[in-house]
Design an enzyme around this catalytic site. Structure first.
Site, PDB file in Angstrom:
ATOM      1  N   GLU A  68     -55.433 -32.147-130.637  1.00  0.00           N
ATOM      2  CA  GLU A  68     -56.116 -33.424-130.413  1.00  0.00           C
ATOM      3  C   GLU A  68     -56.030 -34.283-131.673  1.00  0.00           C
ATOM      4  OE1 GLU A  68     -60.704 -34.960-129.453  1.00  0.00           O
ATOM      5  OE2 GLU A  68     -60.189 -32.830-129.345  1.00  0.00           O
ATOM      6  N   GLU A  98     -63.030 -42.765-132.820  1.00  0.00           N
ATOM      7  CA  GLU A  98     -64.308 -42.406-132.218  1.00  0.00           C
ATOM      8  C   GLU A  98     -65.329 -43.313-132.875  1.00  0.00           C
ATOM      9  OE1 GLU A  98     -64.786 -38.191-130.657  1.00  0.00           O
ATOM     10  OE2 GLU A  98     -64.004 -37.888-132.684  1.00  0.00           O
TER      11      GLU A  98
END
Length: 525
Positions: free
Chosen positions: A231, A236
């Site tokens: 990932e 974010e």
């Protein structure tokens, strides 16, 4: 999963052998365009679309409209075991706007946090960029850059508008797992570095064994199995804090794990799995600059932000550096410099990660799982683009935007954002900020420098905060720049050797030549 119930139409079943796709609601992927760029800075618009993750979709009997899953529980009269459940149940098409609050317009995608539909209330969503109707669009990021615009002005503490890449199968596992008949069209095959165990179907089988409903999420639970893969968290964020984080895994592509050996958020042994659940994160607030990102700050979250992330190779062709900069109000904004003693720098490198883990006293699972080199292997292969909005039932998103752990105030690395430690409780966020939304737009991908060639004020990413003129755009490779040999350090193969504001070596080790890619980036090739 957020369930919905539609009880009027007859099911149109794709197959009767395994995890199914039904069409009580016709699946129509919302269109979303993006730009694929070349080294000369020329970009071509790609007409594409997005799909919704299968975990959010209505799951019901193939023979009718009876729910196989309601709230956070399976119907065990239908789902007696993993294989029969996949055979008897299907995921259905999505009403993207009315049920899920997902809208697109040209190159723009808006994800609404809470949507009250006719039959259900939906919370959050996870979407994927498509390549046609039946495959996810994949990207090979190593040696390239990825750029997008984002508006986080309407998502605050406790929320996460995320854009990231995972090494999931382009067809959603359709070809690898005979039990999966729905595929990428219906958003199957998700995996990430937390090895999540809340996924309802994994490897074409229902994750019903050992399934336990969540104590604080009425729509979710966890089963015996998890699903793992590498990932790369590009973004974010909410309007208070942001982080970008590589998460390497010893197994790069999607693999199934079992129980606590999965590690990650859903297991008692966090570091027991094949993936690094923590990663090596760069959060400007955590790195000491508390006025860089936020409302009215250097990167002003009340306005649209252009986010540029570059994945630079080292002398051996491996991942050497992940560089970030921003463009806002017509000027380049280099990523903030870390002010943590011993962890200087404004980009992610192996050395920087090593020093950060020591300075913060964090468990170094990043190196255990292969560090930057292993992450680079994932970035060199195909990765799927994910865009989502979510709240956090495990830790209230405090790891992103507050002090975490909450009793560690003053400890190096614990302060990650200015949100209160009492913020982010999902029930409160869902009740108080249901109309929150994040907007992603103007996605661009290509070689280093190509996606910002036309942006006003695009200078050397991370090295120059000025506002130089935009680079020259050409349709062919720029001529090689040669220099006279002299004493001093030289850049290795693939390393940067020039560009506006660059202060490093401008000569290359033999036999490589410093090649100008654009006004702000030259590379040893």
């Amino acid at each position: 999963m957020r369930t919905a119930k539609f009880a009027t139409l007859a099911a149109l079943v794709a197959s009767a052998a395994a995890q199914q796709a039904c069409s009580l609601t016709t699946e129509r992927h919302p269109s979303l365009s993006w730009n694929k760029c070349t080294a000369g800075g020329q970009c071509q618009t790609v007409q594409a679309s997005i799909t919704l993750d299968s975990n959010w979709r209505w799951t019901h009997q193939v023979s009718g409209s009876t729910n196989c899953y309601t709230g956070n529980k399976w119907d065990t009269s239908i789902c007696t075991d993993a294989k029969s459940c996949a055979q008897n149940c299907c995921v259905d098409g999505a009403d993207y706007t009315s049920t899920y609050g997902i809208t697109t317009n040209g190159d723009s995608l808006s994800l609404k946090f809470v949507t009250k539909g006719q039959h259900s209330t939906n919370v959050g969503s996870r979407t994927y960029l498509m390549d046609g109707e039946d495959k996810y669009q994949t990207f090979e990021l190593l040696g390239n850059e990825f750029t997008f615009d984002v508006d986080v002005s309407n998502i605050g503490c406790g929320l996460n508008g995320a854009l990231y890449f995972v090494s999931m199968d382009a067809d959603g596992g359709l070809s690898r797992y005979p039990g999966n008949k729905a595929g990428a069209k219906y958003g199957t095959g998700y995996c990430d570095a937390q090895c999540p165990r809340d996924i309802k179907f994994i490897n074409g089988e229902a994750n019903i064994e050992g399934w336990t409903g969540s104590t604080n999420d009425p729509n979710a639970g966890a089963g015996r199995y998890g699903t793992c893969c590498s990932e790369m968290d590009i973004w974010e964020a909410n309007n208070m804090a942001t982080a970008f984080t590589p998460h390497p895994c010893t197994i790069i592509g999607q693999s199934r794990c079992e129980g606590d050996s999965c590690g990650g958020t859903y297991s008692n042994e966090r570091y027991a799995g094949v993936c690094d659940p923590d990663g090596c994160d760069f959060n400007s607030y955590r790195q000491g600059n508390k006025t860089f990102y936020g409302k009215g700050m250097t990167v002003d979250t009340t306005k649209k932000i252009t986010v540029v992330t570059q994945f630079l190779k080292d002398a051996n062709g491996d991942l050497g550096e992940i560089k970030r900069f921003y463009v806002q109000d017509g000027k380049i904004i280099p990523n903030s410099e870390s002010t943590i003693p011993g962890v200087e720098g404004n980009s992610i490198t192996q050395d920087w990660c090593d020093r950060q883990k020591v300075a913060f006293g964090d468990i170094d699972d990043f190196n255990r799982k292969g560090g930057m080199k292993q992450m680079g292997k994932a970035l060199a292969g195909p990765m799927v683009l994910v865009m989502s909005i979510w709240d956090d039932h495990a830790s209230n998103m405090l790891w992103l935007d507050s002090t975490f752990p909450v009793d560690a105030a003053g400890k190096p690395g614990a302060e990650r954002g200015a949100c209160p430690t009492t913020s982010g409780v999902p029930a409160e966020v869902e009740a108080e900020a249901p109309n929150s939304n994040v907007v992603f737009s103007n996605i661009r991908f290509g070689p280093i420098g190509s996606t910002v060639a036309g942006l006003p004020g695009a200078g050397n990413g991370g090295n120059n905060g000025g506002n130089p003129p935009p680079p020259t755009t050409t349709t062919s490779s720029a001529p090689a720049t040669t220099t006279t040999a002299s004493a001093g350090p030289k850049a290795g193969r693939w390393q940067q050797c020039g560009g506006i504001g660059f202060t490093g070596p401008t000569q290359c080790e033999e036999p490589y030549i410093c090649t100008k890619l654009n006004d702000w980036y030259s590379q040893c090739l």
